[in-house]
Design a protein around this motif. Structure first.
Motif, short mmCIF file in Angstrom:
data_model
loop_
_atom_site.label_atom_id
_atom_site.label_comp_id
_atom_site.label_asym_id
_atom_site.label_seq_id
_atom_site.Cartn_x
_atom_site.Cartn_y
_atom_site.Cartn_z
N ALA A 219 0.63 -1.15 -0.09
CA ALA A 219 -0.05 0.12 0.16
C ALA A 219 0.89 1.34 0.08
N TRP A 220 0.34 2.23 -0.34
CA TRP A 220 1.19 3.80 -0.26
C TRP A 220 -0.04 4.74 0.07
N ALA A 221 0.47 5.46 0.97
CA ALA A 221 -0.42 6.40 1.60
C ALA A 221 0.24 7.91 1.34
N THR A 222 -0.69 8.92 1.04
CA THR A 222 -0.17 10.40 0.90
C THR A 222 -1.10 11.28 1.56
N TYR A 223 -0.42 12.28 2.29
CA TYR A 223 -1.19 13.23 2.91
C TYR A 223 -0.35 14.52 3.18
N THR A 224 -1.08 15.53 3.71
CA THR A 224 -0.20 16.80 4.19
C THR A 224 -0.30 16.52 5.64
N GLN A 225 0.96 16.77 5.99
CA GLN A 225 1.04 16.87 7.45
C GLN A 225 1.45 18.19 8.19
N LYS A 226 0.92 18.59 9.05
CA LYS A 226 1.23 20.09 9.69
C LYS A 226 1.65 19.91 11.13
N ALA A 227 2.87 20.43 11.58
CA ALA A 227 3.21 20.52 12.90
C ALA A 227 3.12 21.81 13.48
N ALA A 228 2.53 21.69 14.71
CA ALA A 228 2.04 23.04 15.35
C ALA A 228 2.69 22.95 16.96
N ALA A 229 3.12 23.98 17.37
CA ALA A 229 3.55 24.35 18.65
C ALA A 229 2.97 25.55 19.28
N ASN A 230 2.43 25.59 20.52
CA ASN A 230 1.85 26.63 21.10
C ASN A 230 0.69 27.36 20.12
N GLY A 231 0.00 26.55 19.52
CA GLY A 231 -1.23 26.82 18.77
C GLY A 231 -0.94 27.26 17.36
N ALA A 232 0.50 27.38 16.96
CA ALA A 232 0.90 27.95 15.58
C ALA A 232 1.52 26.96 14.81
N VAL A 233 1.19 26.67 13.37
CA VAL A 233 1.89 25.61 12.57
C VAL A 233 3.22 26.15 12.09
N PHE A 234 4.34 25.60 12.47
CA PHE A 234 5.50 25.91 12.08
C PHE A 234 6.20 25.18 10.87
N LYS A 235 5.39 24.00 10.62
CA LYS A 235 5.94 23.31 9.46
C LYS A 235 4.94 22.57 8.76
N THR A 236 4.88 22.52 7.50
CA THR A 236 3.84 21.84 6.56
C THR A 236 4.86 20.90 5.44
N ASP A 237 4.32 19.67 5.77
CA ASP A 237 5.13 18.64 4.62
C ASP A 237 4.30 18.00 3.87
N ARG A 238 4.33 17.26 2.86
CA ARG A 238 3.65 16.63 1.76
C ARG A 238 4.56 15.19 2.07
N GLU A 239 3.93 14.26 2.57
CA GLU A 239 4.64 12.99 2.70
C GLU A 239 3.85 11.72 1.99
N THR A 240 4.82 10.91 1.62
CA THR A 240 4.33 9.58 0.94
C THR A 240 4.98 8.51 1.87
N ARG A 241 4.28 7.57 1.98
CA ARG A 241 4.63 6.33 2.86
C ARG A 241 4.58 4.98 2.10
N ILE A 242 5.22 4.13 1.98
CA ILE A 242 4.96 2.90 1.17
C ILE A 242 5.25 1.63 2.60
N LEU A 243 4.11 0.86 2.51
CA LEU A 243 3.79 0.02 3.33
C LEU A 243 3.66 -1.53 2.87
N GLU A 244 4.00 -2.42 3.79
CA GLU A 244 3.85 -3.91 3.29
C GLU A 244 3.20 -4.77 4.35
N ARG A 245 2.35 -5.42 4.22
CA ARG A 245 1.84 -6.39 5.22
C ARG A 245 2.56 -7.41 5.39
N LEU A 246 2.96 -7.63 6.73
CA LEU A 246 3.71 -8.77 7.23
C LEU A 246 3.13 -9.72 8.18
N ASN A 247 3.21 -10.88 8.07
CA ASN A 247 2.54 -11.71 9.11
C ASN A 247 1.19 -11.50 9.34
#
Length: 247
Positions: A219-247
């Protein structure tokens, strides 16, 4: 013949639950004393095991979780058949490795001298629904990120497959290993040196535009991830993850 018919014990759902409870309390004793001498079990990977081989399996594994659903029972004289869905988990007694599965089951029982004996068991992998799959994938990503925020490198790595083909790419790796991706020896360095020395972080993350594509065990997943501290967003990333089902 009339006496034989009168002596038959009706195989009910309540009785099946009773047998499952006896098995859960002591799988080894149940397999020894309440299975037929010619007992055969076929696992979800197609492996056929006799009584002694199943006993050997339970000498290595515990089964902390076992739940049945959609159970249907049919009885024909001294034979009974149960079908349904089994969700259960195994834990290796030594390595503590965990495995979980969901299977469609077919069990047969035979009554001998007034006692019902487990005769055959057959497990077939039960496919999860798309919603269940997507929820499981999202949880892996969320828990892996939270382990990083908590500074728990060991837990973080528990969400990663142990394969030489593993790769992790991010600009934050440049000041750590001198390049924006880790693979092979640099991945080994990241896992053996960097991960154990993670520090707890003081921020939270939110994700949106989450898309998942599943193809069998990949499977692959994509999303926009926002990191926030003290109520304010300080970093925004677009991420892709590749996953495999094991066991």
């Amino acid at each position: 013949l009339p006496f034989f018919l009168f002596a038959l014990v009706i195989f009910t759902q309540a009785f099946l639950n009773f047998l499952f409870l006896r098995f859960k309390q002591n799988p080894t004793e149940y397999i020894k004393n309440e299975t037929a001498p010619n007992f055969i079990f076929t696992s979800s990977n197609g492996q056929v095991q006799n009584k002694e081989e199943v006993l050997t399996l339970y000498s290595y594994y515990d089964e902390p979780y076992r739940e049945f659903s959609n159970v249907v029972i049919r009885q024909n004289g001294s034979f009974a058949f149960a079908t349904g869905i089994l969700s259960h988990a195994y834990v290796h007694k030594t390595t503590k490795e965990k495995r979980a599965s969901k299977s469609v089951i077919t069990y047969t029982f035979v009554q001998e001298k007034g006692k019902w004996l487990f005769q055959t068991g057959h497990h077939t992998p039960a496919p999860l629904s798309v919603k269940e799959e997507e929820a499981a994938i999202k949880k892996v990503i969320e828990d892996e990120t939270q382990a990083y925020i908590d500074g728990d490198g060991k837990k973080l790595l528990s969400f990663w497959a142990e394969k030489k083909s593993n790769e992790h790419a991010s600009q934050f790796l440049v000041p750590i290993i001198g390049q924006p991706y880790a693979k092979g020896e640099s991945m080994d360095k990241l896992q053996s040196i960097v991960m154990p020395n993670l520090k707890k972080q003081n921020f939270t993350v939110e994700r949106d535009d989450f898309e998942v594509r599943i193809n069998n065990n990949m499977a692959w997943a994509t999303y926009t991830q926002k990191a926030a501290a003290n109520g304010a967003v300080f970093k925004t990333d677009r991420e892709t993850r590749i996953l495999e089902r094991l066991n």
